[in-house]
Design a protein around this motif. Structure first.
Motif, PDB file in Angstrom:
ATOM      1  N   VAL A   1       2.058  26.582  -0.376  1.00 55.50           N
ATOM      2  CA  VAL A   1       0.891  26.980  -1.173  1.00 55.50           C
ATOM      3  C   VAL A   1       1.162  28.321  -1.858  1.00 55.50           C
ATOM      4  O   VAL A   1       0.862  28.502  -3.045  1.00 55.50           O
ATOM      5  CB  VAL A   1      -0.375  27.053  -0.295  1.00 55.50           C
ATOM      6  CG1 VAL A   1      -1.508  27.759  -1.010  1.00 55.50           C
ATOM      7  CG2 VAL A   1      -0.805  25.658   0.118  1.00 55.50           C
TER       8      VAL A   1
ATOM      9  N   TYR B   1       1.358  28.851  -5.809  1.00 52.98           N
ATOM     10  CA  TYR B   1       0.484  29.792  -6.508  1.00 52.98           C
ATOM     11  C   TYR B   1       1.306  30.665  -7.455  1.00 52.98           C
ATOM     12  O   TYR B   1       0.941  30.869  -8.612  1.00 52.98           O
ATOM     13  CB  TYR B   1      -0.269  30.666  -5.504  1.00 52.98           C
ATOM     14  CG  TYR B   1      -1.030  31.790  -6.163  1.00 52.98           C
ATOM     15  CD1 TYR B   1      -2.322  31.591  -6.613  1.00 52.98           C
ATOM     16  CD2 TYR B   1      -0.451  33.043  -6.362  1.00 52.98           C
ATOM     17  CE1 TYR B   1      -3.030  32.609  -7.238  1.00 52.98           C
ATOM     18  CE2 TYR B   1      -1.142  34.055  -6.981  1.00 52.98           C
ATOM     19  CZ  TYR B   1      -2.432  33.842  -7.411  1.00 52.98           C
ATOM     20  OH  TYR B   1      -3.114  34.849  -8.029  1.00 52.98           O
ATOM     21  N   HIS B   2       2.398  31.210  -6.947  1.00 51.81           N
ATOM     22  CA  HIS B   2       3.203  32.105  -7.775  1.00 51.81           C
ATOM     23  C   HIS B   2       3.917  31.353  -8.896  1.00 51.81           C
ATOM     24  O   HIS B   2       4.106  31.906  -9.986  1.00 51.81           O
ATOM     25  CB  HIS B   2       4.177  32.901  -6.911  1.00 51.81           C
ATOM     26  CG  HIS B   2       3.483  33.985  -6.147  1.00 51.81           C
ATOM     27  ND1 HIS B   2       3.023  35.124  -6.743  1.00 51.81           N
ATOM     28  CD2 HIS B   2       3.138  34.073  -4.845  1.00 51.81           C
ATOM     29  CE1 HIS B   2       2.436  35.884  -5.835  1.00 51.81           C
ATOM     30  NE2 HIS B   2       2.478  35.256  -4.676  1.00 51.81           N
TER      31      HIS B   2
ATOM     32  N   ALA C   1       1.303  31.142 -11.407  1.00 49.44           N
ATOM     33  CA  ALA C   1       1.049  32.477 -11.975  1.00 49.44           C
ATOM     34  C   ALA C   1       2.138  32.859 -12.974  1.00 49.44           C
ATOM     35  O   ALA C   1       1.852  33.497 -13.988  1.00 49.44           O
ATOM     36  CB  ALA C   1       0.976  33.515 -10.855  1.00 49.44           C
TER      37      ALA C   1
ATOM     38  N   PHE D   1      -4.116  35.075 -13.596  1.00 47.09           N
ATOM     39  CA  PHE D   1      -3.761  35.329 -12.194  1.00 47.09           C
ATOM     40  C   PHE D   1      -3.525  36.822 -12.002  1.00 47.09           C
ATOM     41  O   PHE D   1      -2.451  37.332 -12.310  1.00 47.09           O
ATOM     42  CB  PHE D   1      -2.492  34.557 -11.807  1.00 47.09           C
ATOM     43  CG  PHE D   1      -2.663  33.078 -11.779  1.00 47.09           C
ATOM     44  CD1 PHE D   1      -3.101  32.452 -10.631  1.00 47.09           C
ATOM     45  CD2 PHE D   1      -2.386  32.310 -12.900  1.00 47.09           C
ATOM     46  CE1 PHE D   1      -3.260  31.078 -10.603  1.00 47.09           C
ATOM     47  CE2 PHE D   1      -2.540  30.947 -12.868  1.00 47.09           C
ATOM     48  CZ  PHE D   1      -2.982  30.315 -11.722  1.00 47.09           C
TER      49      PHE D   1
ATOM     50  N   GLN E   1       0.280  38.529  -8.790  1.00 44.85           N
ATOM     51  CA  GLN E   1       1.528  37.793  -8.942  1.00 44.85           C
ATOM     52  C   GLN E   1       2.719  38.707  -8.707  1.00 44.85           C
ATOM     53  O   GLN E   1       2.669  39.900  -8.960  1.00 44.85           O
ATOM     54  CB  GLN E   1       1.632  37.128 -10.304  1.00 44.85           C
ATOM     55  CG  GLN E   1       1.501  38.065 -11.473  1.00 44.85           C
ATOM     56  CD  GLN E   1       1.561  37.330 -12.800  1.00 44.85           C
ATOM     57  OE1 GLN E   1       2.587  37.367 -13.429  1.00 44.85           O
ATOM     58  NE2 GLN E   1       0.506  36.664 -13.198  1.00 44.85           N
TER      59      GLN E   1
END
Length: 91
Positions: free
Chosen positions: A35, A39-40, A43, A51, A54
């Motif tokens: 996860v 996410y990154h 981003a 975002f 990051q």
């Protein structure tokens, strides 16, 4: 509706089957790492204003190293736990 636990199943037993033989804690840790990496990745690929949190692209190796170390430590913890359970069962 409440389901009853089958007879002979310990409260702490891991009921989930795993192809790799990972414990429930290792599967959760691995999922959390995925996860964070996801996410990154999002981003980095979308506009920065979407975002606010990051890792800069020039420091991607820190994120990768932290995730690799986390995965290795999780696997090591599983191995130690499995070895200890084997020692207890032998004695």
């Amino acid at each position: 509706m409440l389901k009853h636990r089958p007879e002979g199943l310990d409260a702490g037993a891991d009921r989930g089957g795993s192809v790799l033989g990972l414990s429930a804690a290792s599967r959760v840790a691995t999922g959390l790492m995925l996860v964070i990496v996801g996410y990154h990745a999002a981003a980095w690929s979308l506009p920065a204003r979407w975002f606010p949190l990051q890792v800069p692209l020039d420091r991607w190796w820190v994120l990768g190293s932290a995730m690799a170390a986390g995965l290795m430590l999780t696997l090591l913890a599983d191995r130690i736990e499995r070895d200890r359970e084997g020692d207890i069962g032998d004695g």
